[in-house]
Design a protein around this motif. Structure first.
Motif, mmCIF file in Angstrom:
data_model
loop_
_atom_site.group_PDB
_atom_site.id
_atom_site.type_symbol
_atom_site.label_atom_id
_atom_site.label_comp_id
_atom_site.label_asym_id
_atom_site.label_seq_id
_atom_site.Cartn_x
_atom_site.Cartn_y
_atom_site.Cartn_z
ATOM 1 N N GLY A 72 36.675 52.177 42.772
ATOM 2 C CA GLY A 72 37.441 53.311 42.258
ATOM 3 C C GLY A 72 38.738 52.874 41.599
ATOM 4 N N SER A 73 39.418 51.917 42.206
ATOM 5 C CA SER A 73 40.652 51.402 41.614
ATOM 6 C C SER A 73 40.360 50.725 40.282
ATOM 7 N N PHE A 74 39.275 49.959 40.231
ATOM 8 C CA PHE A 74 38.916 49.282 38.982
ATOM 9 C C PHE A 74 38.621 50.305 37.883
ATOM 10 N N ALA A 75 37.832 51.332 38.208
ATOM 11 C CA ALA A 75 37.488 52.342 37.205
ATOM 12 C C ALA A 75 38.714 53.107 36.734
ATOM 13 N N ALA B 38 41.418 41.191 40.506
ATOM 14 C CA ALA B 38 40.578 40.008 40.716
ATOM 15 C C ALA B 38 39.189 40.226 40.140
ATOM 16 N N LEU B 39 38.679 41.449 40.260
ATOM 17 C CA LEU B 39 37.364 41.768 39.695
ATOM 18 C C LEU B 39 37.392 41.663 38.174
ATOM 19 N N ALA B 40 38.460 42.117 37.547
ATOM 20 C CA ALA B 40 38.566 42.021 36.088
ATOM 21 C C ALA B 40 38.494 40.562 35.641
ATOM 22 N N LYS B 41 39.191 39.693 36.343
ATOM 23 C CA LYS B 41 39.156 38.266 35.994
ATOM 24 C C LYS B 41 37.763 37.682 36.219
ATOM 25 N N PHE B 42 37.128 38.084 37.306
ATOM 26 C CA PHE B 42 35.780 37.607 37.601
ATOM 27 C C PHE B 42 34.793 38.038 36.515
ATOM 28 N N LEU B 43 34.872 39.306 36.095
ATOM 29 C CA LEU B 43 33.956 39.790 35.060
ATOM 30 C C LEU B 43 34.193 39.075 33.739
ATOM 31 N N ASP B 44 35.437 38.706 33.464
ATOM 32 C CA ASP B 44 35.708 37.883 32.283
ATOM 33 C C ASP B 44 34.989 36.538 32.386
ATOM 34 N N ASP C 163 30.936 38.006 46.524
ATOM 35 C CA ASP C 163 31.648 37.848 47.779
ATOM 36 C C ASP C 163 33.106 38.107 47.438
ATOM 37 N N ALA C 164 33.654 39.188 47.941
ATOM 38 C CA ALA C 164 35.030 39.556 47.610
ATOM 39 C C ALA C 164 35.994 38.417 47.946
ATOM 40 N N PRO C 165 37.160 38.375 47.314
ATOM 41 C CA PRO C 165 38.146 37.352 47.659
ATOM 42 C C PRO C 165 38.365 37.284 49.170
#
Length: 278
Positions: free
Chosen positions: A111-114, A85-91, A62-64
């Motif tokens: 796309g931004s994350f990649a 935020a996704l990077a922190k979540f994956l950590d 569920d996105a922020p």
């Protein structure tokens, strides 16, 4: 990380303020992470998650600002804010490298994350991709984008969803159960989180980001998609340095993960299998 029950046979958990659904697979199997669209939530991927081959680990956030997930701090975030935020979540969930799949607005985040975290993505799937509008920070949103904010403030989520849901389904008269599911998800949005996401849609520049994406990337779209039409997918696919296939799925609209979960699961599974044998 706290267990929060189940959704249609999937476990619901919370990590670092982000709620997510998990379909656990083998410890050594790939991890597929799913990012939903602007009027949706993790549960919109339930059928897709169940259709994935069982060895594969599947997670949908569920996105922020959506569901129980905490919103971002910025009132007018960009896709990069969601990527961070996704990077922190994956950590938090110990997922150092994933096959990332984004649907609609989620494709902008993926796309931004990649582009900014290339070592953390093994492959990318951009589904019914929203391309964004390239609005500068603090700039005026296009009228059609601003209308989303105006309408949800004026109508409230339930009436807003009732007005918009049918247009997301390729053949709404033939698939009333899909229309109902889309409407339920849209009616459940938190207005603050939704408005933040609208600003990210306005700021997004997915075609520009695509030029910096160095991992194999597939693009999928429904042939009847009125929201992000096939022409968007064609333009995006042409911009990718490592384009790995453009898939136009017949008789499906914008709600592709709900309309054709088995077909989409097969695409993602083939991508994961190709990585395993690369």
């Amino acid at each position: 990380m706290i267990g929060e029950g189940t959704v249609e046979g999937l476990s619901r958990e919370v990590a670092g303020g982000i709620s997510f659904l998990r379909r656990a697979g083998d410890a050594t199997a790939p991890i597929v992470v799913l990012l939903h669209g602007i009027g949706s939530n993790a549960a919109s991927f339930a059928a897709l998650m169940r259709a994935m081959p069982t060895p594969i680990n599947v997670i949908a956030w569920d996105a922020p600002g959506y569901g129980p997930s905490a919103p971002l701090a910025a009132d007018m975030p960009t896709p990069r804010d969601y990527a961070d935020a996704l990077a922190k979540f994956l950590d938090m969930i110990d997922a150092p490298r994933v096959l990332l799949a984004g649907h609609s607005l989620g494709a902008l985040f993926a796309g931004s994350f990649a582009a900014h975290y290339p070592c953390r993505v093994s492959a990318l799937a951009l589904i019914s991709p929203a391309l964004g509008y390239g609005v500068a920070p603090g700039g005026k949103l296009p009228a059609g984008v601003q209308s989303r904010i105006d309408e949800i403030n004026e109508l409230g989520p339930a009436a807003f969803a009732e007005k918009r849901a049918a247009r997301l389904v390729g053949d709404p008269n033939a698939r009333p159960e899909i229309v109902a599911a889309v409407e339920r998800a849209m009616a459940a949005v938190n207005p603050r989180g939704y408005i933040q996401a609208v600003h990210a849609l306005g700021a997004g520049r997915l075609v520009s980001d695509a030029k910096s994406i160095g991992v194999p990337t597939i693009v999928a779209v429904g042939t009847l998609d009125q929201i992000t039409p096939p022409a968007n997918a064609v333009e995006l696919h042409a911009a990718l340095p490592r384009a790995a296939g453009l898939h136009q799925i017949a008789n499906a609209g914008h709600a592709l993960p709900q309309e054709e979960p088995v077909a989409l699961a097969a695409l993602l599974a083939r991508t994961a299998e190709a990585l395993a044998h690369a």
